[in-house]
Scaffold this motif. Structure first.
Motif, PDB file in Angstrom:
ATOM      1  N   VAL A   1       0.850  -1.193   0.000  1.00 47.58           N
ATOM      2  CA  VAL A   1       0.000   0.000   0.000  1.00 47.58           C
ATOM      3  C   VAL A   1       0.892   1.251   0.000  1.00 47.58           C
ATOM      4  N   HIS A   2       1.926   1.224   0.807  1.00 52.56           N
ATOM      5  CA  HIS A   2       2.860   2.351   0.901  1.00 52.56           C
ATOM      6  C   HIS A   2       3.574   2.581  -0.436  1.00 52.56           C
ATOM      7  N   GLU A   3       3.966   1.503  -1.111  1.00 55.24           N
ATOM      8  CA  GLU A   3       4.616   1.630  -2.426  1.00 55.24           C
ATOM      9  C   GLU A   3       3.688   2.304  -3.430  1.00 55.24           C
ATOM     10  N   ASP A   4       2.407   1.895  -3.442  1.00 54.86           N
ATOM     11  CA  ASP A   4       1.436   2.543  -4.322  1.00 54.86           C
ATOM     12  C   ASP A   4       1.344   4.031  -3.996  1.00 54.86           C
ATOM     13  N   PHE A   5       1.245   4.329  -2.714  1.00 55.30           N
ATOM     14  CA  PHE A   5       1.113   5.716  -2.270  1.00 55.30           C
ATOM     15  C   PHE A   5       2.309   6.549  -2.746  1.00 55.30           C
ATOM     16  N   LEU A   6       3.507   6.045  -2.523  1.00 58.26           N
ATOM     17  CA  LEU A   6       4.707   6.780  -2.934  1.00 58.26           C
ATOM     18  C   LEU A   6       4.786   6.945  -4.443  1.00 58.26           C
ATOM     19  N   SER A   7       4.380   5.920  -5.196  1.00 64.79           N
ATOM     20  CA  SER A   7       4.393   6.060  -6.658  1.00 64.79           C
ATOM     21  C   SER A   7       3.403   7.143  -7.078  1.00 64.79           C
ATOM     22  N   GLY A   8       2.311   7.265  -6.348  1.00 63.26           N
ATOM     23  CA  GLY A   8       1.346   8.329  -6.622  1.00 63.26           C
ATOM     24  C   GLY A   8       1.933   9.704  -6.333  1.00 63.26           C
ATOM     25  N   VAL A   9       2.586   9.847  -5.196  1.00 66.33           N
ATOM     26  CA  VAL A   9       3.211  11.126  -4.843  1.00 66.33           C
ATOM     27  C   VAL A   9       4.216  11.520  -5.926  1.00 66.33           C
ATOM     28  N   ARG A  10       5.039  10.570  -6.338  1.00 66.64           N
ATOM     29  CA  ARG A  10       6.045  10.846  -7.376  1.00 66.64           C
ATOM     30  C   ARG A  10       5.421  11.189  -8.721  1.00 66.64           C
ATOM     31  N   SER A  11       4.192  10.735  -8.929  1.00 63.71           N
ATOM     32  CA  SER A  11       3.497  10.995 -10.191  1.00 63.71           C
ATOM     33  C   SER A  11       2.639  12.261 -10.138  1.00 63.71           C
ATOM     34  N   GLY A  12       2.628  12.927  -9.000  1.00 58.20           N
ATOM     35  CA  GLY A  12       1.879  14.172  -8.894  1.00 58.20           C
ATOM     36  C   GLY A  12       0.486  14.041  -8.315  1.00 58.20           C
ATOM     37  N   VAL A  13       0.185  12.918  -7.684  1.00 53.92           N
ATOM     38  CA  VAL A  13      -1.114  12.763  -7.027  1.00 53.92           C
ATOM     39  C   VAL A  13      -1.117  13.638  -5.777  1.00 53.92           C
ATOM     40  N   ASN A  14      -2.144  14.464  -5.646  1.00 56.19           N
ATOM     41  CA  ASN A  14      -2.244  15.287  -4.445  1.00 56.19           C
ATOM     42  C   ASN A  14      -3.652  15.253  -3.861  1.00 56.19           C
ATOM     43  N   GLY A  15      -4.447  14.304  -4.322  1.00 57.06           N
ATOM     44  CA  GLY A  15      -5.797  14.097  -3.813  1.00 57.06           C
ATOM     45  C   GLY A  15      -6.395  12.893  -4.517  1.00 57.06           C
ATOM     46  N   THR A  16      -7.553  12.489  -4.050  1.00 57.21           N
ATOM     47  CA  THR A  16      -8.184  11.326  -4.670  1.00 57.21           C
ATOM     48  C   THR A  16      -9.602  11.663  -5.091  1.00 57.21           C
ATOM     49  N   PRO A  17     -10.073  11.039  -6.151  1.00 58.84           N
ATOM     50  CA  PRO A  17      -9.309  10.164  -7.034  1.00 58.84           C
ATOM     51  C   PRO A  17      -8.451  10.983  -8.003  1.00 58.84           C
ATOM     52  N   THR A  18      -7.335  10.412  -8.397  1.00 60.71           N
ATOM     53  CA  THR A  18      -6.512  10.997  -9.454  1.00 60.71           C
ATOM     54  C   THR A  18      -6.398   9.952 -10.550  1.00 60.71           C
ATOM     55  N   PHE A  19      -6.623  10.402 -11.780  1.00 61.07           N
ATOM     56  CA  PHE A  19      -6.615   9.504 -12.935  1.00 61.07           C
ATOM     57  C   PHE A  19      -5.492   9.862 -13.899  1.00 61.07           C
ATOM     58  N   TYR A  20      -4.965   8.831 -14.545  1.00 63.63           N
ATOM     59  CA  TYR A  20      -3.958   8.982 -15.601  1.00 63.63           C
ATOM     60  C   TYR A  20      -4.484   8.250 -16.830  1.00 63.63           C
ATOM     61  N   ILE A  21      -4.441   8.948 -17.953  1.00 66.07           N
ATOM     62  CA  ILE A  21      -4.856   8.355 -19.220  1.00 66.07           C
ATOM     63  C   ILE A  21      -3.621   8.187 -20.076  1.00 66.07           C
ATOM     64  N   ASN A  22      -3.296   6.931 -20.379  1.00 65.56           N
ATOM     65  CA  ASN A  22      -2.078   6.611 -21.129  1.00 65.56           C
ATOM     66  C   ASN A  22      -0.867   7.324 -20.534  1.00 65.56           C
ATOM     67  N   GLY A  23      -0.801   7.349 -19.222  1.00 69.66           N
ATOM     68  CA  GLY A  23       0.367   7.866 -18.517  1.00 69.66           C
ATOM     69  C   GLY A  23       0.340   9.343 -18.178  1.00 69.66           C
ATOM     70  N   ALA A  24      -0.586  10.120 -18.721  1.00 65.88           N
ATOM     71  CA  ALA A  24      -0.670  11.551 -18.428  1.00 65.88           C
ATOM     72  C   ALA A  24      -1.825  11.812 -17.472  1.00 65.88           C
ATOM     73  N   ARG A  25      -1.572  12.654 -16.463  1.00 65.81           N
ATOM     74  CA  ARG A  25      -2.624  12.935 -15.492  1.00 65.81           C
ATOM     75  C   ARG A  25      -3.804  13.616 -16.181  1.00 65.81           C
ATOM     76  N   HIS A  26      -4.985  13.139 -15.852  1.00 67.27           N
ATOM     77  CA  HIS A  26      -6.233  13.699 -16.369  1.00 67.27           C
ATOM     78  C   HIS A  26      -6.689  14.768 -15.388  1.00 67.27           C
ATOM     79  N   ASP A  27      -6.531  16.025 -15.778  1.00 62.35           N
ATOM     80  CA  ASP A  27      -6.862  17.125 -14.873  1.00 62.35           C
ATOM     81  C   ASP A  27      -8.247  17.701 -15.101  1.00 62.35           C
ATOM     82  N   ASP A  28      -8.992  17.133 -16.027  1.00 68.00           N
ATOM     83  CA  ASP A  28     -10.355  17.575 -16.288  1.00 68.00           C
ATOM     84  C   ASP A  28     -11.291  16.820 -15.335  1.00 68.00           C
ATOM     85  N   SER A  29     -12.555  17.046 -15.467  1.00 64.38           N
ATOM     86  CA  SER A  29     -13.567  16.398 -14.645  1.00 64.38           C
ATOM     87  C   SER A  29     -13.544  14.880 -14.853  1.00 64.38           C
TER      88      SER A  29
END
Length: 182
Positions: free
Chosen positions: A138-166
């Motif tokens: 669980v911690h590994e997932d969390f850290l990979s999220g932090v490194r990927s720019g997750v700063n809240g939930t839910p956060t989505f990535y489409i083909n590797g790019a963060r989806h910042d729209d609705s």
């Protein structure tokens, strides 16, 4: 004066040996969610993701990663560990769905009841939760999220790019369709 724009990208690629995946490896588009089982926004997104999966079928590969925000959601981390314990018994998605469908009931006795309901070896499940066997995962997932720019939930990535729209159904579906077409 110039401005620098940062685009958040998934830093840890999807790995079929490690990640929880629904959909074919060769799908036209991959949607990764960093989620928290106790987060009301993740709970609102859950049926939307189900609908997106139904509409896109084999063109979509959906990946779920844990991002429990323990400062706001006291049961989220244990719920994530419960999902991982279920995964070791081949029942991740059944537990994932039950946790979201019952996200206001995530105390230890609730998790145990869900384990029983999905047909887990409950003794093993209890032991793994008590010993926090899956906390590191669980911690590994969390850290990979932090490194990927997750700063809240839910956060989505489409083909590797963060989806910042609705993440409402239509905007998310449009974004996925665009990505699938490119």
């Amino acid at each position: 004066m110039s401005t620098t724009r940062w685009k958040a990208v998934l830093t840890k690629p999807v790995n079929k040996e490690r990640d929880h995946i629904r959909g074919p490896a060769d799908a036209a588009v991959t949607l990764v969610e960093y989620g928290d089982y106790e987060c009301p926004y993740c709970g609102a997104a859950y049926p939307i993701i189900k609908e997106v999966q139904a509409r896109m079928g084999k063109r979509l590969r959906f990946v779920f990663r844990n991002f429990p925000i323990t400062t706001s959601h006291p049961h989220a981390e244990q719920a994530a560990e419960a999902a991982e314990a279920a995964a070791t018994q081949g029942k991740f998605w059944q537990m994932h769905d039950l946790l979201y469908e019952n996200q206001t009931r995530l105390r230890e006795q609730d998790l145990r009841a869900y384990a029983k309901r999905v047909g887990l070896d409950v003794e093993r499940f209890d032991k793994e939760l008590a010993e926090h066997v899956h906390a590191e995962r669980v911690h590994e997932d969390f850290l990979s999220g932090v490194r990927s720019g997750v700063n809240g939930t839910p956060t989505f990535y489409i083909n590797g790019a963060r989806h910042d729209d609705s993440y409402e159904l239509e905007p998310l579906l449009r974004a996925l369709e665009r990505a699938a077409a490119s």
